[in-house]
Design a protein around this motif. Sequence first.
Motif, PDB file in Angstrom:
ATOM      1  N   THR A 165       0.873  -1.172   0.013  1.00 24.54           N
ATOM      2  CA  THR A 165       0.030  -0.015  -0.030  1.00 24.54           C
ATOM      3  C   THR A 165       1.018   1.234  -0.068  1.00 24.54           C
ATOM      4  OG1 THR A 165      -0.277  -0.269   2.383  1.00 24.54           O
ATOM      5  CG2 THR A 165      -2.227  -1.042   0.987  1.00 24.54           C
ATOM      6  N   VAL A 166       0.305   2.143  -0.566  1.00 28.15           N
ATOM      7  CA  VAL A 166       0.942   3.377  -0.841  1.00 28.15           C
ATOM      8  C   VAL A 166       0.701   4.743   0.123  1.00 28.15           C
ATOM      9  CG1 VAL A 166       1.615   5.350  -2.640  1.00 28.15           C
ATOM     10  CG2 VAL A 166       1.648   2.967  -2.935  1.00 28.15           C
ATOM     11  N   ASP A 167       1.633   5.428   0.854  1.00 26.39           N
ATOM     12  CA  ASP A 167       1.278   6.643   1.388  1.00 26.39           C
ATOM     13  C   ASP A 167       2.226   7.951   0.840  1.00 26.39           C
ATOM     14  OD1 ASP A 167       1.386   8.898   2.963  1.00 26.39           O
ATOM     15  OD2 ASP A 167       1.816   7.515   4.944  1.00 26.39           O
ATOM     16  N   LEU A 168       1.767   8.718   0.265  1.00 24.08           N
ATOM     17  CA  LEU A 168       2.617   9.994  -0.587  1.00 24.08           C
ATOM     18  C   LEU A 168       2.782  10.988   0.429  1.00 24.08           C
ATOM     19  CD1 LEU A 168       0.617   9.948  -4.014  1.00 24.08           C
ATOM     20  CD2 LEU A 168       2.923   8.830  -3.288  1.00 24.08           C
ATOM     21  N   GLY A 169       2.293  10.892   1.711  1.00 23.19           N
ATOM     22  CA  GLY A 169       2.623  11.800   2.606  1.00 23.19           C
ATOM     23  C   GLY A 169       3.824  12.813   2.827  1.00 23.19           C
ATOM     24  N   ALA A 170       4.861  11.836   2.292  1.00 24.62           N
ATOM     25  CA  ALA A 170       6.373  12.510   2.546  1.00 24.62           C
ATOM     26  C   ALA A 170       7.075  13.260   1.016  1.00 24.62           C
ATOM     27  CB  ALA A 170       7.255  11.466   2.972  1.00 24.62           C
ATOM     28  N   ILE A 171       6.051  13.193   0.072  1.00 27.08           N
ATOM     29  CA  ILE A 171       6.680  13.695  -1.214  1.00 27.08           C
ATOM     30  C   ILE A 171       5.369  14.462  -1.845  1.00 27.08           C
ATOM     31  CG2 ILE A 171       5.659  11.701  -2.474  1.00 27.08           C
ATOM     32  CD1 ILE A 171       8.001  12.079  -4.170  1.00 27.08           C
ATOM     33  N   ALA A 172       4.048  14.302  -1.352  1.00 28.69           N
ATOM     34  CA  ALA A 172       2.784  14.862  -2.087  1.00 28.69           C
ATOM     35  C   ALA A 172       2.980  16.341  -1.993  1.00 28.69           C
ATOM     36  CB  ALA A 172       1.446  14.292  -2.175  1.00 28.69           C
ATOM     37  N   LYS A 173       3.145  17.024  -0.814  1.00 26.14           N
ATOM     38  CA  LYS A 173       3.196  18.332  -0.598  1.00 26.14           C
ATOM     39  C   LYS A 173       4.181  19.098  -1.423  1.00 26.14           C
ATOM     40  CE  LYS A 173       2.191  17.923   3.997  1.00 26.14           C
ATOM     41  NZ  LYS A 173       3.417  17.508   4.087  1.00 26.14           N
ATOM     42  N   GLY A 174       5.209  18.743  -1.455  1.00 23.97           N
ATOM     43  CA  GLY A 174       6.234  19.151  -2.235  1.00 23.97           C
ATOM     44  C   GLY A 174       5.886  19.373  -3.827  1.00 23.97           C
ATOM     45  N   GLU A 175       5.503  18.234  -4.377  1.00 26.02           N
ATOM     46  CA  GLU A 175       5.091  18.000  -5.648  1.00 26.02           C
ATOM     47  C   GLU A 175       3.826  19.211  -6.091  1.00 26.02           C
ATOM     48  OE1 GLU A 175       6.124  16.602  -8.196  1.00 26.02           O
ATOM     49  OE2 GLU A 175       4.544  16.091  -9.527  1.00 26.02           O
ATOM     50  N   ALA A 176       3.167  19.242  -4.988  1.00 27.02           N
ATOM     51  CA  ALA A 176       1.700  20.106  -4.886  1.00 27.02           C
ATOM     52  C   ALA A 176       2.352  21.623  -5.044  1.00 27.02           C
ATOM     53  CB  ALA A 176       0.800  20.020  -3.736  1.00 27.02           C
ATOM     54  N   VAL A 177       3.289  21.926  -4.187  1.00 26.82           N
ATOM     55  CA  VAL A 177       3.904  23.285  -4.189  1.00 26.82           C
ATOM     56  C   VAL A 177       4.277  23.572  -5.630  1.00 26.82           C
ATOM     57  CG1 VAL A 177       5.740  24.498  -3.252  1.00 26.82           C
ATOM     58  CG2 VAL A 177       3.984  23.556  -1.597  1.00 26.82           C
ATOM     59  N   SER A 178       5.071  22.808  -6.145  1.00 27.10           N
ATOM     60  CA  SER A 178       5.861  23.155  -7.563  1.00 27.10           C
ATOM     61  C   SER A 178       4.741  23.283  -8.597  1.00 27.10           C
ATOM     62  CB  SER A 178       6.639  21.748  -7.851  1.00 27.10           C
ATOM     63  OG  SER A 178       7.881  21.930  -7.256  1.00 27.10           O
ATOM     64  N   LEU A 179       3.581  22.311  -8.475  1.00 21.28           N
ATOM     65  CA  LEU A 179       2.559  22.242  -9.473  1.00 21.28           C
ATOM     66  C   LEU A 179       1.900  23.733  -9.416  1.00 21.28           C
ATOM     67  CD1 LEU A 179       1.221  18.930  -9.391  1.00 21.28           C
ATOM     68  CD2 LEU A 179       2.584  19.980 -11.259  1.00 21.28           C
ATOM     69  N   LEU A 180       1.533  24.177  -8.083  1.00 20.58           N
ATOM     70  CA  LEU A 180       1.101  25.505  -7.753  1.00 20.58           C
ATOM     71  C   LEU A 180       1.824  26.506  -8.345  1.00 20.58           C
ATOM     72  CD1 LEU A 180      -0.501  24.483  -4.159  1.00 20.58           C
ATOM     73  CD2 LEU A 180      -1.836  24.735  -6.486  1.00 20.58           C
TER      74      LEU A 180
END
Length: 331
Positions: A165-180
């Motif tokens: 199972t996958v948990d993106l808690g350690a990477i997704a907010k960083g990715e989101a900031v770049s996309l924003l």
Amino acid sequence: METRVRCAVLALVFVLLCLSGCSGADRKQTDEFYGMGTLVTVTLYGEGRAAEDGFARVRALVAELEGLWSLNVETSDIARLNRSDGGIPDADERTVALLEKAQALCAATDGNFDVTLASLSALWQNCGDENRLPTDGEIADRLARVGTGRLELSGTAVGKPEGVTVDLGAIAKGEAVSLLIRLLDGTEGLTGGLVSMGSSIAVFGGKPDGKPFRVSVRDPKDGTKTVGTLTLLPGEVLSVSGDYERFVTIDGEPYHHILDPRTGYPSASGLSSVAVIAEDGATADALSTAFMVMGEKKTTDFRQSGAYAFEALLIRTDGTLAGTAGMPALE
Ligand code: FAD
Ligand code: MG
């Protein structure tokens, strides 16, 4: 770089923006809301209604990404993937792109960053609720389900072995900031601004007074204090991980949320907090977590390997600091 700072444990970042010289066409406006389980702060400079438009676009994209990546949204790509036996055929391209980055970062960090620790994280949460340590058998069972490299990515399909199972808690907010930031940078009428998602922050453009964006680093043991400020340039993302932010308490002892995939226990590398600056937000976010597990020596070796371009500030558990040569100095 300054080498000793008492009680210097990084926490979330504060942002110091000019309060003067921001009137007229390029006035400063700020929006705050909760997304991805954290406080999202957006500060924009722009003309007319550009900032309002920017805020609306940010809220929409955060909601969209949360709808793709949250463990708590039943219909998200990650929740569907985790419920499935062997994977899903129809992941969003942004999910696949992020999982590709996660695989590369897992391999480069020798497995110290691994997004398939979800069942181990859940075990520690349950043990916190039950006020007991996990058994060796429980830890071994969860570690047997770890392995980002075992995910199979092909087009929009994500395959996985049963039990992973996958948990993106350690990477997704960083990715989101770049996309924003990319979204805002291309919005007409906006001249600059900043997006903060708790532990990841980035800026674009400039301020009307021409001064750089300054980011203050807070002492988490005393939220009223900062340990210093640094300049963040457009094109950079700063991510911070620490052992103080989220934890469970078992028999009165805190067990923090960054897990060592070798031991199954919270990282105990001699580091209390790590800040990473990189061009890509997912990279900054993932590496700040990985270095917490890897510790100072392996982090230094990793930097010398040249696998990724970044700068890092390491806060040891005794409060002293170490940093890579190009890390902006704290003032
Ligand atoms: P980081 O250091 O960046 O990451 C630590 C997290 O990554 C741990 O919590 C664990 O999940 C995982 N992890 C632990 N060890 C490792 C490792 N070695 N390698 C890789 N990963 C590891 N929280 C809520 O309370 N409520 C919500 O509704 C909520 N929704 C969310 C939705 C999304 C889309 C995302 C991405 C997160 C959400 N969160 C939610 C979680 C929260 O916002 C944080 O992402 C999380 O608590 C950890 O972030 P961090 O920056 O503090 O730590
Ligand atoms: Mg992280």
